[in-house]
Design a protein around this motif. Structure first.
Motif, PDB file in Angstrom:
ATOM      1  N   GLN A  55       0.830  -1.211   0.000  1.00 14.69           N
ATOM      2  CA  GLN A  55       0.000   0.000   0.000  1.00 14.69           C
ATOM      3  C   GLN A  55       0.863   1.260   0.000  1.00 14.69           C
ATOM      4  OE1 GLN A  55      -2.554  -0.418   3.403  1.00 14.69           O
ATOM      5  NE2 GLN A  55      -3.821  -2.006   2.459  1.00 14.69           N
ATOM      6  N   GLU A  56       1.932   1.244   0.779  1.00 15.37           N
ATOM      7  CA  GLU A  56       2.834   2.408   0.820  1.00 15.37           C
ATOM      8  C   GLU A  56       3.524   2.611  -0.526  1.00 15.37           C
ATOM      9  OE1 GLU A  56       3.219   4.709   3.268  1.00 15.37           O
ATOM     10  OE2 GLU A  56       1.556   3.651   4.206  1.00 15.37           O
ATOM     11  N   ILE A  57       3.912   1.519  -1.153  1.00 17.96           N
ATOM     12  CA  ILE A  57       4.540   1.617  -2.483  1.00 17.96           C
ATOM     13  C   ILE A  57       3.553   2.211  -3.477  1.00 17.96           C
ATOM     14  CG2 ILE A  57       5.383   0.233  -4.423  1.00 17.96           C
ATOM     15  CD1 ILE A  57       6.736  -1.605  -2.368  1.00 17.96           C
ATOM     16  N   LYS A  59       1.134   4.235  -2.758  1.00 22.52           N
ATOM     17  CA  LYS A  59       1.031   5.667  -2.434  1.00 22.52           C
ATOM     18  C   LYS A  59       2.202   6.439  -3.031  1.00 22.52           C
ATOM     19  CE  LYS A  59      -1.546   5.248   1.892  1.00 22.52           C
ATOM     20  NZ  LYS A  59      -1.471   5.406   3.355  1.00 22.52           N
ATOM     21  N   PHE A  60       3.408   5.882  -2.933  1.00 20.78           N
ATOM     22  CA  PHE A  60       4.578   6.545  -3.508  1.00 20.78           C
ATOM     23  C   PHE A  60       4.459   6.675  -5.021  1.00 20.78           C
ATOM     24  CE2 PHE A  60       7.090   5.457   0.406  1.00 20.78           C
ATOM     25  CZ  PHE A  60       7.403   6.763   0.729  1.00 20.78           C
ATOM     26  N   ARG A  61       3.942   5.626  -5.650  1.00 17.45           N
ATOM     27  CA  ARG A  61       3.747   5.689  -7.101  1.00 17.45           C
ATOM     28  C   ARG A  61       2.763   6.786  -7.458  1.00 17.45           C
ATOM     29  NH1 ARG A  61       3.588  -0.687  -7.881  1.00 17.45           N
ATOM     30  NH2 ARG A  61       5.805  -1.050  -8.141  1.00 17.45           N
ATOM     31  N   GLU A  62       1.677   6.886  -6.666  1.00 17.79           N
ATOM     32  CA  GLU A  62       0.697   7.950  -6.901  1.00 17.79           C
ATOM     33  C   GLU A  62       1.339   9.316  -6.712  1.00 17.79           C
ATOM     34  OE1 GLU A  62      -2.746   7.352  -4.464  1.00 17.79           O
ATOM     35  OE2 GLU A  62      -3.177   5.395  -5.350  1.00 17.79           O
ATOM     36  N   CYS A  63       2.186   9.434  -5.694  1.00 21.44           N
ATOM     37  CA  CYS A  63       2.889  10.702  -5.460  1.00 21.44           C
ATOM     38  C   CYS A  63       3.773  11.050  -6.651  1.00 21.44           C
ATOM     39  CB  CYS A  63       3.739  10.626  -4.190  1.00 21.44           C
ATOM     40  SG  CYS A  63       2.780  10.694  -2.670  1.00 21.44           S
ATOM     41  N   HIS A  64       4.462  10.049  -7.183  1.00 26.13           N
ATOM     42  CA  HIS A  64       5.308  10.305  -8.354  1.00 26.13           C
ATOM     43  C   HIS A  64       4.464  10.714  -9.548  1.00 26.13           C
ATOM     44  CE1 HIS A  64       9.210   9.385  -6.739  1.00 26.13           C
ATOM     45  NE2 HIS A  64       8.797   8.227  -6.262  1.00 26.13           N
TER      46      HIS A  64
END
Length: 140
Positions: A55-57, A59-64
């Motif tokens: 889930q955190e990964i 979220k990071f992808r969405e942030c990118h």
């Protein structure tokens, strides 16, 4: 040794082995069951941890992706400003060319007017010279 004593020894050995096995199992079984339960708990925690990590990964992808979108918007704004500057330049150039065309038209009209005036002056001078030329008198 006779076969009877050998059979008793085998039975005694089997009983001893059985009792020793049971003793060994009863001694280590609780620890092994505790270890098994601890390993199951660790496995479950690891699964939960892996899910959280995924889930955190995500979220990071969405942030990118958001950062990429922000970069695209910034780039689009930059190109929009460039487009506005080019448009402003084109308007200025259009105004200048319009002024130059009007000036060229005025100059052309003035040149034609000047040529017409020169032509008219030349014709007047030629007419005056013709009038000044002595004409032979007619005999009557």
């Amino acid at each position: 040794m006779d076969s009877e004593s050998c059979g008793e020894l085998t039975v005694a050995n089997q009983e001893t082995v059985q009792k020793l096995t049971e003793g060994l199992i009863s001694h280590y079984l609780p620890d092994l069951q505790q270890s098994k339960s601890a390993l199951q708990e660790l496995t479950q925690n690891q699964v939960v941890l892996l899910d959280t990590l995924e889930q955190e990964i995500a979220k990071f992808r969405e942030c990118h992706l958001v950062l990429d979108i922000n970069a695209l918007f910034t780039e689009a704004k930059c190109y929009y400003n460039k487009l506005l500057n080019i448009r402003k330049e084109m308007m200025t150039l259009h105004e200048k060319t319009s002024k130059l065309k009007r000036r060229a038209l005025k100059l052309q009209q003035q040149r034609r007017k000047d040529e017409l005036e020169r032509e008219q002056r030349r014709e007047k001078e030629l007419e005056r010279e013709r009038q000044l030329i002595a004409k032979p008198a007619k005999l009557s």
